[in-house]
Design a protein around this motif. Structure first.
Motif, PDB file in Angstrom:
ATOM      1  N   MET A   1       0.839  -1.194   0.000  1.00 21.62           N
ATOM      2  CA  MET A   1       0.000   0.000   0.000  1.00 21.62           C
ATOM      3  C   MET A   1       0.878   1.249   0.000  1.00 21.62           C
ATOM      4  O   MET A   1       0.558   2.254  -0.642  1.00 21.62           O
ATOM      5  CB  MET A   1      -0.939   0.001   1.205  1.00 21.62           C
ATOM      6  N   GLY A   2       1.996   1.163   0.711  1.00 23.40           N
ATOM      7  CA  GLY A   2       2.962   2.269   0.702  1.00 23.40           C
ATOM      8  C   GLY A   2       3.452   2.533  -0.710  1.00 23.40           C
ATOM      9  O   GLY A   2       3.583   3.689  -1.140  1.00 23.40           O
ATOM     10  N   ALA A   3       3.701   1.449  -1.451  1.00 20.40           N
ATOM     11  CA  ALA A   3       4.123   1.586  -2.833  1.00 20.40           C
ATOM     12  C   ALA A   3       3.062   2.344  -3.625  1.00 20.40           C
ATOM     13  O   ALA A   3       3.370   3.182  -4.488  1.00 20.40           O
ATOM     14  CB  ALA A   3       4.376   0.203  -3.435  1.00 20.40           C
ATOM     15  N   GLY A   4       1.795   2.044  -3.315  1.00 22.49           N
ATOM     16  CA  GLY A   4       0.691   2.744  -3.962  1.00 22.49           C
ATOM     17  C   GLY A   4       0.752   4.243  -3.674  1.00 22.49           C
ATOM     18  O   GLY A   4       0.597   5.071  -4.585  1.00 22.49           O
ATOM     19  N   ILE A   5       1.000   4.570  -2.409  1.00 22.20           N
ATOM     20  CA  ILE A   5       1.072   5.989  -2.040  1.00 22.20           C
ATOM     21  C   ILE A   5       2.189   6.699  -2.801  1.00 22.20           C
ATOM     22  O   ILE A   5       2.003   7.781  -3.365  1.00 22.20           O
ATOM     23  CB  ILE A   5       1.306   6.139  -0.518  1.00 22.20           C
ATOM     24  N   ILE A   6       3.363   6.053  -2.833  1.00 15.65           N
ATOM     25  CA  ILE A   6       4.502   6.681  -3.505  1.00 15.65           C
ATOM     26  C   ILE A   6       4.229   6.823  -5.006  1.00 15.65           C
ATOM     27  O   ILE A   6       4.542   7.846  -5.623  1.00 15.65           O
ATOM     28  CB  ILE A   6       5.796   5.869  -3.241  1.00 15.65           C
ATOM     29  N   ASP A   7       3.622   5.779  -5.581  1.00 13.74           N
ATOM     30  CA  ASP A   7       3.218   5.817  -6.997  1.00 13.74           C
ATOM     31  C   ASP A   7       2.395   7.061  -7.294  1.00 13.74           C
ATOM     32  O   ASP A   7       2.573   7.735  -8.304  1.00 13.74           O
ATOM     33  CB  ASP A   7       2.333   4.587  -7.301  1.00 13.74           C
ATOM     34  N   PHE A   8       1.491   7.344  -6.371  1.00 11.31           N
ATOM     35  CA  PHE A   8       0.587   8.479  -6.509  1.00 11.31           C
ATOM     36  C   PHE A   8       1.364   9.792  -6.641  1.00 11.31           C
ATOM     37  O   PHE A   8       0.952  10.707  -7.342  1.00 11.31           O
ATOM     38  CB  PHE A   8      -0.343   8.514  -5.288  1.00 11.31           C
ATOM     39  N   PHE A   9       2.508   9.840  -5.948  1.00  7.56           N
ATOM     40  CA  PHE A   9       3.313  11.064  -5.992  1.00  7.56           C
ATOM     41  C   PHE A   9       4.455  10.966  -7.013  1.00  7.56           C
ATOM     42  O   PHE A   9       5.420  11.711  -6.943  1.00  7.56           O
ATOM     43  CB  PHE A   9       3.896  11.360  -4.608  1.00  7.56           C
ATOM     44  N   GLU A  10       4.318  10.026  -7.959  1.00  7.00           N
ATOM     45  CA  GLU A  10       5.463   9.723  -8.828  1.00  7.00           C
ATOM     46  C   GLU A  10       5.930  10.928  -9.648  1.00  7.00           C
ATOM     47  O   GLU A  10       7.131  11.124  -9.838  1.00  7.00           O
ATOM     48  CB  GLU A  10       5.132   8.548  -9.757  1.00  7.00           C
ATOM     49  N   ASP A  11       4.991  11.737 -10.076  1.00 11.15           N
ATOM     50  CA  ASP A  11       5.374  12.912 -10.872  1.00 11.15           C
ATOM     51  C   ASP A  11       6.323  13.814 -10.099  1.00 11.15           C
ATOM     52  O   ASP A  11       7.363  14.237 -10.608  1.00 11.15           O
ATOM     53  CB  ASP A  11       4.122  13.711 -11.266  1.00 11.15           C
TER      54      ASP A  11
END
Lengths: 435, 435
Positions: free
Chosen positions: A282-292
């Motif tokens: 889920m943390g990976a999901g959060i970081i993905d969200f801020f990928e830009d």
């Protein structure tokens, strides 16, 4: 040793202490241990059986004949007998009890089996000495003589009235030092420290520790004396409890020991590890969200472990202190609100120190821009506050809902803290760095 | 209550139990508590002082006159007296001792002060009943009568020979049930479970638990009986030890309680948090080192928390099991090599399960390329193996060097594990993704 030399085994064992023999049998395989127990006489074998590991106990009692087991139980105190019988199924249990020789003992055992294993009723033994307040010292000594076989260790003699209600206690020392015709009513101490049958075993332990008692009387709702709990059982309770706390904190889902099989240990560990992994994903999901944003300022990635680790450490520290206070059950002078404020102030101090330190290192050692340093420092500060808040509140909530609060220091909460920390970190970064 | 009503205070306190009064005084401020203690008679005040929190104790004894304190200590058992005196400086201590009325007590205290506080010698009391093996039951009862004032609780009477060497013990029950002219030599049990003065208190606790003892004799190198340790002191040792373990695991550097001041708690927490922060900053260095690769495959950043958290959880789980076994001091049937193999196999099972699970999620849920999924899964697998290895080896090493192995579950090792995990993670990624 195992060369079938019965006489030798018998002689060498009979001199030794039962706890030592039990430690020895723990090393043998089940067949050998059973063989040794059968060679010894029943009383010694009963003592040894009580001292064995629970796993070994279970293996041995399930492979014994019911009559054979009953013969051993005849030599046990009622509380130990109940511990053994509780490991059997209901039908086997009844069959074993029906084979008991002593009718008084089987009545005691049936009575004790009614109580919850973790309550005072489940811990107590029926073997103790009580004296009526109208008896004389001589009458009491005669009672002690009559019960000498059954009651191995006498600590205090409990004094009751004609309706069997607990009045107080008198020490053996006092009995010895008093004239033969003294009335018990004149020499007993009327401090009625007792526990009700339904009290949880942890509370009993705390009371015995507080008042430095080596035995405590157990009473029913009518204040009738029904049993006593001795300190040796309490030591086991305390030890169990501290092991449970540590297991809860370290995320072992089952009561395992290092000597258990590989798959059993692996299985006990997996559930919490999986929760950690799901959290990480889920943390990976959060970081993905801020990928830009991350793409623009790649250096943000470098400080992810810093933020996550600090959040985890702060959370564990705060919760462990709260758990400790909850466990000590001391009178809470602070209201939840006061504790919240205090926790907040502690976090404020630590947050400022750590945030400032990180800011300085990021700017002066890692040579990042000042605004970037402020971002990391501020994120640290927020994470410390947040993790401290979670670490304080969670165990209190868990405790209120009757869950062991030590779990709060375990992987579940740590994982939740990690996720919150990540979100805060990137949130702060987005705001300050205009990503 | 505090309206200076001396008679009222005195009357209400004298009925109550000293532990209850102590709990009450803990709530009052120091001046009030001191006032109450001065109103009460010395014996009760001494009992209450012993039961107080160590912090409150310290405040009260340092603001008492030395003669006043000496009057209270005259009513204490020697072990409690030593606990109190150990809180004072050497000069004050000697001055207080010089004011003691009972010369026998001051000799006992001076003797006990020689021992290390955490050893059997530091725990033991000089008040106990001993009987020469040549005495009769009547002589022994006379000795009990003579000592009745000094020895509050008699558990066993220790039997010695003419040179004061410990031979065994005899229970009060046995004394009561024997004829007056029976020789002690004929009725005592010769199981010589005793501890030497230099034994560590944790070992004493373990022996008393193992043999279900409520008191244990302490002997010097010549097997001469010099004191006894009672179970109430041992309960405190066990409690302290479990609190210490939990503090070590959660990284509190000092013995703090929730009721301590904000700055004291903040200070106790900072050292470990700083270590965590320094570790995190080093982690930032590691990630920086791989920044080029990270720039190419930004998604690698997303799984940093996953890898770090799993490493931490696995490390804590492995170490806690080892710590538990070390603490239980059970006979180690496994050699270090066998344990290493076993830990490796457990980690293998968990590593395969977790690695596979992560691979599947990364590929099928997050829709990354297959080779990327393999990278994350393989890194997970390596981290589980590595963290498990560290978690098993570290406590064993710490224990061998005489450091409390519970520290191994604390922030220090977790931080070290995090760093190793990061290095492994990026190492695997560089290799598999050709960065």
């Amino acid at each position: 040793i195992e060369a079938e030399d019965k006489v030798f085994i018998k002689e060498s064992m009979e001199g030794a202490n039962e706890a030592d023999v039990a430690a020895l049998l723990d090393e043998l395989d089940m067949q050998e241990a059973l063989y040794v127990l059968r060679v010894l006489d029943d009383e010694l074998a009963a003592d040894i059986l009580i001292e064995l590991d629970e796993d070994d106990q279970f293996k041995i009692i399930t492979s014994m004949e019911h009559t054979e087991l009953a013969a051993l139980i005849d030599h046990m105190d009622s509380d130990d007998a109940v511990d053994i019988l509780n490991q059997l199924g209901v039908n086997e249990r009844e069959d074993v009890i029906s084979h008991l020789q002593e009718k008084e003992k089987s009545a005691h055992i049936l009575d004790l089996l009614r109580y919850d294993e973790d309550s005072a009723g489940g811990l107590m033994a029926k073997e103790f000495i009580k004296a009526n307040q109208n008896w004389t010292v001589v009458q009491t000594i005669n009672e002690i003589r009559r019960q000498a076989e059954n009651v191995e260790k006498i600590y205090s003699i409990y004094v009751v009235d004609n309706k069997e209600r607990l009045l107080g206690r008198v020490s053996l020392k006092r009995i010895i030092l008093s004239a033969a015709d003294t009335k018990i009513a004149d020499i007993f101490e009327d401090d009625q420290i007792s526990v009700p049958t339904h009290m949880r075993q942890e509370e009993v332990a705390e009371i015995m520790r507080k008042y430095d008692l080596e035995s405590i009387p157990v009473v029913n709702v009518k204040n009738k004396l029904v049993g006593r709990i001795t300190i040796d059982d309490i030591l086991d309770v305390i030890r169990e409890q501290s092991e449970e706390d540590i297991q809860a904190m370290t995320g072992l889902s089952d009561d395992v020991e290092e000597s258990d099989s590989i798959f059993r240990i692996a299985k006990a560990r997996l559930p919490w590890l999986l929760i950690g992994v799901v959290g990480g994903l889920m943390g990976a999901g959060i970081i993905d969200f801020f990928e830009d944003g991350l793409q623009k300022v790649i250096a943000l990635a470098s400080f992810i472990p810093l933020v996550a680790a600090t959040g985890g450490n702060v959370g564990i520290q705060s919760s462990s202190l709260v758990v400790q206070t909850l466990a000590a059950k001391s009178v809470f002078s602070d209201t939840p609100w006061q504790r919240f404020i205090k926790g907040f102030l502690i976090a404020l101090v630590n947050g400022v120190v750590l945030g400032g330190f990180v800011l300085a290192v990021v700017v002066f050692v890692y040579k990042h821009e000042f605004i970037f340093g402020v971002t990391i420092g501020l994120a640290m500060f927020c994470v410390v506050l947040l993790a401290s808040f979670m670490g304080t509140v969670t165990p209190i909530l868990l405790n209120r809902f009757g869950v062991n609060p030590a779990i709060a220091s375990g992987p579940f909460i740590t994982t939740a803290n990690d996720l919150l920390g990540l979100a805060v970190y990137f949130g702060v970064a987005m705001l300050l760095l205009n990503l």
